[in-house]
Design a protein around this motif. Structure first.
Motif, mmCIF file in Angstrom:
data_model
loop_
_atom_site.group_PDB
_atom_site.id
_atom_site.type_symbol
_atom_site.label_atom_id
_atom_site.label_comp_id
_atom_site.label_asym_id
_atom_site.label_seq_id
_atom_site.Cartn_x
_atom_site.Cartn_y
_atom_site.Cartn_z
ATOM 1 N N ALA A 183 -4.188 -7.254 -2.908
ATOM 2 C CA ALA A 183 -3.478 -5.987 -2.731
ATOM 3 C C ALA A 183 -2.830 -5.526 -4.036
ATOM 4 C CB ALA A 183 -2.426 -6.129 -1.637
ATOM 5 N N HIS A 184 -2.477 -6.481 -4.897
ATOM 6 C CA HIS A 184 -1.899 -6.148 -6.213
ATOM 7 C C HIS A 184 -2.984 -5.920 -7.262
ATOM 8 C CE1 HIS A 184 2.351 -6.475 -5.361
ATOM 9 N NE2 HIS A 184 2.197 -7.672 -4.802
ATOM 10 N N GLY A 185 -4.252 -5.985 -6.866
ATOM 11 C CA GLY A 185 -5.342 -5.758 -7.814
ATOM 12 C C GLY A 185 -5.802 -6.987 -8.555
ATOM 13 N N GLU A 186 -5.259 -8.157 -8.195
ATOM 14 C CA GLU A 186 -5.623 -9.408 -8.883
ATOM 15 C C GLU A 186 -6.793 -10.068 -8.142
ATOM 16 O OE1 GLU A 186 -1.882 -11.354 -8.576
ATOM 17 O OE2 GLU A 186 -1.015 -10.346 -10.312
ATOM 18 N N ARG A 195 0.815 -1.209 0.000
ATOM 19 C CA ARG A 195 0.000 0.000 0.000
ATOM 20 C C ARG A 195 0.853 1.264 0.000
ATOM 21 N NH1 ARG A 195 -4.583 0.233 4.465
ATOM 22 N NH2 ARG A 195 -2.776 0.546 5.835
ATOM 23 N N SER A 196 2.011 1.204 0.656
ATOM 24 C CA SER A 196 2.875 2.393 0.736
ATOM 25 C C SER A 196 3.878 2.463 -0.414
ATOM 26 C CB SER A 196 3.610 2.411 2.077
ATOM 27 O OG SER A 196 4.417 1.256 2.223
ATOM 28 N N GLY A 197 3.795 1.508 -1.359
ATOM 29 C CA GLY A 197 4.657 1.539 -2.536
ATOM 30 C C GLY A 197 6.014 0.894 -2.349
ATOM 31 N N GLU A 198 6.253 0.237 -1.218
ATOM 32 C CA GLU A 198 7.536 -0.428 -0.987
ATOM 33 C C GLU A 198 7.464 -1.848 -1.545
ATOM 34 O OE1 GLU A 198 8.734 -0.083 3.091
ATOM 35 O OE2 GLU A 198 7.857 1.906 3.282
ATOM 36 N N LEU A 199 7.393 -1.946 -2.861
ATOM 37 C CA LEU A 199 7.123 -3.228 -3.516
ATOM 38 C C LEU A 199 8.287 -4.200 -3.391
ATOM 39 C CD1 LEU A 199 5.273 -1.973 -6.730
ATOM 40 C CD2 LEU A 199 4.339 -2.651 -4.512
ATOM 41 N N GLN A 200 9.504 -3.707 -3.409
ATOM 42 C CA GLN A 200 10.660 -4.602 -3.288
ATOM 43 C C GLN A 200 10.701 -5.237 -1.897
ATOM 44 O OE1 GLN A 200 14.362 -2.784 -4.386
ATOM 45 N NE2 GLN A 200 15.568 -4.651 -4.066
ATOM 46 N N GLU A 201 10.425 -4.444 -0.868
ATOM 47 C CA GLU A 201 10.373 -4.971 0.496
ATOM 48 C C GLU A 201 9.252 -5.999 0.627
ATOM 49 O OE1 GLU A 201 11.203 -5.068 4.782
ATOM 50 O OE2 GLU A 201 12.336 -4.519 2.974
ATOM 51 N N ALA A 202 8.096 -5.696 -0.004
ATOM 52 C CA ALA A 202 6.965 -6.626 0.041
ATOM 53 C C ALA A 202 7.327 -7.949 -0.634
ATOM 54 C CB ALA A 202 5.752 -5.999 -0.632
ATOM 55 N N GLU A 203 8.012 -7.867 -1.757
ATOM 56 C CA GLU A 203 8.391 -9.091 -2.477
ATOM 57 C C GLU A 203 9.370 -9.915 -1.652
ATOM 58 O OE1 GLU A 203 10.245 -10.428 -6.818
ATOM 59 O OE2 GLU A 203 9.897 -8.311 -6.369
ATOM 60 N N TRP A 204 10.292 -9.236 -1.003
ATOM 61 C CA TRP A 204 11.273 -9.955 -0.175
ATOM 62 C C TRP A 204 10.582 -10.639 1.010
ATOM 63 C CZ3 TRP A 204 12.985 -9.099 4.927
ATOM 64 C CH2 TRP A 204 14.086 -9.873 5.305
ATOM 65 N N LEU A 205 9.667 -9.913 1.656
ATOM 66 C CA LEU A 205 8.945 -10.498 2.785
ATOM 67 C C LEU A 205 8.044 -11.653 2.352
ATOM 68 C CD1 LEU A 205 7.869 -7.264 4.736
ATOM 69 C CD2 LEU A 205 9.577 -8.939 5.449
ATOM 70 N N SER A 206 7.532 -11.588 1.125
ATOM 71 C CA SER A 206 6.617 -12.619 0.636
ATOM 72 C C SER A 206 7.293 -13.975 0.491
ATOM 73 C CB SER A 206 6.018 -12.200 -0.713
ATOM 74 O OG SER A 206 5.228 -11.037 -0.561
ATOM 75 N N GLU A 207 8.618 -14.003 0.516
ATOM 76 C CA GLU A 207 9.324 -15.278 0.475
ATOM 77 C C GLU A 207 8.991 -16.124 1.707
ATOM 78 O OE1 GLU A 207 11.214 -16.523 -1.979
ATOM 79 O OE2 GLU A 207 10.614 -14.751 -3.147
ATOM 80 N N GLY A 208 8.579 -15.448 2.791
ATOM 81 C CA GLY A 208 8.220 -16.185 4.002
ATOM 82 C C GLY A 208 6.838 -16.799 3.949
ATOM 83 N N ILE A 209 6.060 -16.479 2.902
ATOM 84 C CA ILE A 209 4.723 -17.043 2.723
ATOM 85 C C ILE A 209 4.816 -18.140 1.673
ATOM 86 C CG2 ILE A 209 2.322 -16.573 2.119
ATOM 87 C CD1 ILE A 209 3.165 -15.092 4.582
ATOM 88 N N LYS A 210 4.621 -19.372 2.063
ATOM 89 C CA LYS A 210 4.809 -20.486 1.123
ATOM 90 C C LYS A 210 3.478 -21.061 0.656
ATOM 91 C CE LYS A 210 9.357 -21.702 2.977
ATOM 92 N NZ LYS A 210 10.205 -22.766 3.595
ATOM 93 N N ASN A 211 2.880 -21.894 1.470
ATOM 94 C CA ASN A 211 1.670 -22.594 1.040
ATOM 95 C C ASN A 211 0.408 -22.063 1.707
ATOM 96 O OD1 ASN A 211 3.185 -24.419 -0.593
ATOM 97 N ND2 ASN A 211 3.739 -25.553 1.276
#
Length: 746
Positions: A660-663, A633-649
């Motif tokens: 959140a990405h509009g999908e 939401r705050s536009g920190e997309l690179q940080e969000a992508e890095w943190l998303s590695e912790g979300i697996k299944n």
């Protein structure tokens, strides 16, 4: 002088007797005026405390402008002197510049002029009144005030009937009793009085007609039968037997400060050897338990007074903090083979001691429990209260003959209230030791059931099947030893909650509250279930009740923070979460709720700081996912992508991120595939992340998702929980009655 009538539909007339339509056209103006006028404690209110009550969805600047506008309209209608200021932040209403029926009613009650009070009561307080966009806190306050005024008028009518009968004004007595019964057609207490009066004045036919009409009414409306006392009375009338005399109600018909006497029992001081401390805690806990058995006495719960033992605060200050009228203090000392207990009862409003006693007896279980029973009885006598036969029996009970078991159980309960893993494991050990000393100690079995269930519920015990099986057996053993034990029903409710079986969980928790209306834990656990199952209003109502009885309890405040969050009261939720962390800094759930509140307030930079590396077992990936959503939401997309590695299944977390990405289509597809919904996921799909999930709640496929969500809790549709409203009634009718039952017990 302008007149304001708020019993029944609101009505305002100016000094010429003309209706003030323009003022009443804005319901929030009237709501603010009445709230400032009647909300306790009377006097000045801070502006910032009013903003979340009346403008929960506005930012502070807009809400302050709205408040100023409302105050302008109040001054314009009632005069410039009606609003008083104390500094720039505090305001109050001056009730001397206009007349209000509710203010006059309360004044009449204080002066024991019940006839004036009763005649002022036209109908329910602000009948049919509703304010859109106000908070649920205002709705709750409004409903509580309706009940308070209703009960005052009802008791006033009953007392007037008793006084008239005592003066042998029989026609007047029956008239007042009929008026009282008209206020509450479902109250067995007032109909019992009316039927007795009719019979005693020589009109048994009317008495029996009244009985038949009342029983037909409650059977038709609720499917209920009258209580045994009323049945026996009418049977004696039919057989022309003498009836028992009318029992007079207490003269202290509700003090101004509270609808019932209220007391806090501060932790007792240990004098002498160190080992007395846990024994002292046991005595303190048992006195609290006995006082809680008295239906007409409001008792602050154990966990809210434990931290006040060594405080430097004065008693009036403590009483204001806990909102009670009376405070009990005491000391315990072991002298050889004897125990000495000293107690003092203080009227906290004027810091005046009204009763004190010293008990010195043989150090045995029987004598210790006898001391506690006498202390409880003397408190009730000092407060000029009456006890039912059931309550007299309850405060005299001897739960165990073993002093060591008694001490260990109390210490276990104290540890369990702290809700940390270490404390809960220590509590389990204490309860097991207590049972080893006395296998027939019901409270120890109940404590063990709670400890085992909570260890599993907080995610601290992996072998869930075995620990829950033992917890159920422990709760059932407690009920076997004491079938009327409120706490055991609450334990079963907690067990079924942990098993995600909503209907028996709610039923048993409601049963616990029916037996002990001030059961703070039962209210807190009900709030949790209602939050998870999509019932935000009920969740907040029970959370408020839990905090009312237990204002410093970690669990109660946690549920209040959560229930405010799911009702959209984000700022208030944040304040409760921050307050809870001050009380117990290591309570991780409070930190998560703080982060959730910050997210919903749009304060993304603070979200990442609060939730960084936070692990809350029951919340799963909730803290990490909320951080990711804030980054997106705050536009920190690179940080969000890095943190998303912790979300697996985690399909739900992935779906939220996609939303959140509009999908949205991909997110909805993910949610439709989820079969099992855990705590965080249930809270979210019902209440949270409106910027991301409102599209799901509006989608035609949402009922399919809800069906799977509810299946997790053994429900087939959203509103299948038992709707049992328990309201005050006569002690002869078990103190409380169920007004509406949606399911049968299981």
């Amino acid at each position: 002088m302008t007149e304001l009538k708020i019993f029944g539909p609101a009505e305002m007339r100016n000094s010429r007797g003309e209706l003030e339509h323009s003022f009443l056209a804005g319901p929030k103006r009237l709501a603010l005026l009445v709230y400032l006028l009647l909300h306790k404690p009377h006097g000045f209110h801070r502006r910032d405390s009013l903003l979340p009550v009346f403008w929960p969805d506005q930012d502070q600047k807009s809400a302050r402008n709205s408040l100023s506008n409302m105050l302008y309209h109040i001054r314009k209608t009632l005069g410039t002197k009606v609003v008083e200021n104390r500094g720039s932040e505090e305001i109050a209403i001056n009730p001397e510049v206009f007349w209000c029926d509710a203010v006059a009613f309360e004044k009449a009650v204080r002066e024991k002029d019940y006839e004036t009070a009763f005649n002022l009561y036209r109908s329910d307080f602000l009948k049919g009144f509703h304010v859109q966009e106000a908070s649920s806190e205002f709705d709750h306050w409004l409903e509580q005030e309706r009940k308070r005024f209703h009960n005052l008028a009802l008791e006033g009518g009953r007392l007037l009937a008793e006084r008239a009968f005592g003066k042998r004004n029989y026609t007047e007595a029956v008239s007042w009793a009929r008026k009282a019964s008209g206020l509450d057609p479902f109250s067995e207490k007032v109909h019992l009085q009316l039927i007795k009066l009719l019979n005693e004045v020589g009109d048994p036919e009317s008495a029996l007609e009244t009985y038949t009409a009342f029983t037909d009414h409650i059977k038709r409306e609720f499917g209920e039968e009258p209580g045994q006392e009323l049945k026996s009375l009418c049977q004696s009338i039919k057989e022309r037997k003498p009836t028992p005399p009318i029992i007079s109600s207490a003269e202290n018909l509700l003090k101004e400060s509270s609808p019932q006497p209220s007391i806090a029992v501060l932790p007792f001081e240990s004098i002498g050897i160190d080992k007395a401390s846990s024994f002292t805690a046991a005595i303190h806990c048992d006195i609290l338990t006995r006082l809680s058995q008295v239906s007409d006495l409001f008792v602050i719960s154990r966990t809210s007074v434990l931290n006040l033992g060594n405080t430097s605060k004065l008693l009036p200050e403590i009483a204001r903090e806990l909102q009670v009228d009376w405070v009990l203090t005491g000391e315990v000392q072991e002298i050889g083979k004897q125990v000495k207990v000293s107690v003092r009862l203080v009227n906290a409003l004027n810091d005046r001691q009204v009763w004190a006693e010293i008990y010195q007896r043989e150090l045995s279980a029987g004598e210790v429990f006898k001391i506690q029973s006498e202390i409880t009885h003397n408190i009730i006598t000092a407060l000029e209260m009456r006890l039912s036969s059931k309550e007299k029996k309850a405060i005299k009970q001897i739960p165990t003959e073993d002093l060591e078991a008694f001490r260990l159980q109390a210490y276990g309960r104290w540890k369990l209230d702290q809700r940390t893993e270490k404390a809960m494991r220590m509590a389990e050990d204490y309860f097991r030791q207590a049972i080893s000393y006395d296998p027939k100690y019901a409270q120890a079995w109940m404590g063990l059931a709670d400890a085992l269930t909570l260890l599993h519920d907080y995610g601290h015990e992996k072998d869930g099947k075995n620990i829950l099986s033992e917890a159920q057996q422990a709760a059932q053993q407690a009920l076997k030893l004491d079938p009327g034990m409120s706490e055991a029903y609450a334990s079963l409710g907690l067990f079924y909650s942990t098993k995600r079986n909503a209907k028996p969980a709610v039923y048993n928790l409601k049963k616990a509250i029916e037996l002990q209306p001030g059961h703070a834990e039962a209210h807190a656990w009900l709030s949790w279930i209602y939050s998870l199952t999509g019932n935000p209003v009920e969740a907040l109502e029970n959370a408020l009740e839990a905090v009312k009885v237990n204002p410093l309890s970690q669990e109660a405040i946690s549920n209040l923070s959560l229930s405010r969050l799911i009702n959209g009261e984000y700022t208030k939720s944040l304040h409760e979460a921050e307050r809870l962390q001050q009380i117990q800094p290591d309570f991780k759930s409070a930190q998560f709720q703080e982060g959730l509140a910050l997210y919903h307030l749009g304060r993304d930079k603070e979200v990442n700081k609060v939730l960084k590396e936070l692990v809350v077992p029951w919340a799963g990936n909730g803290p990490l996912t909320t951080r990711i959503l804030s980054c997106i939401r705050s536009g920190e997309l690179q940080e969000a992508e890095w943190l998303s590695e912790g979300i697996k299944n985690d399909q739900f977390a992935i779906g939220l991120i996609q939303a959140a990405h509009g999908e949205k289509d991909l997110a909805l597809e993910k949610f439709l595939k989820i079969e099992f919904w855990d705590y965080w996921e249930m809270l979210s799909i019902h209440h949270l992340y409106p910027d991301l999930l409102d599209f799901v709640r509006r989608d035609a496929h949402f009922p399919i998702i809800l069906q799977k969500v509810n299946k997790t809790w053994g429900l087939t549709h959203q509103k299948e929980l038992p709707k049992i409203k328990i309201e005050a009634n006569s002690k002869a009718n078990s103190k409380y009655r169920k007004r509406q039952i949606g399911i049968d017990s299981e």
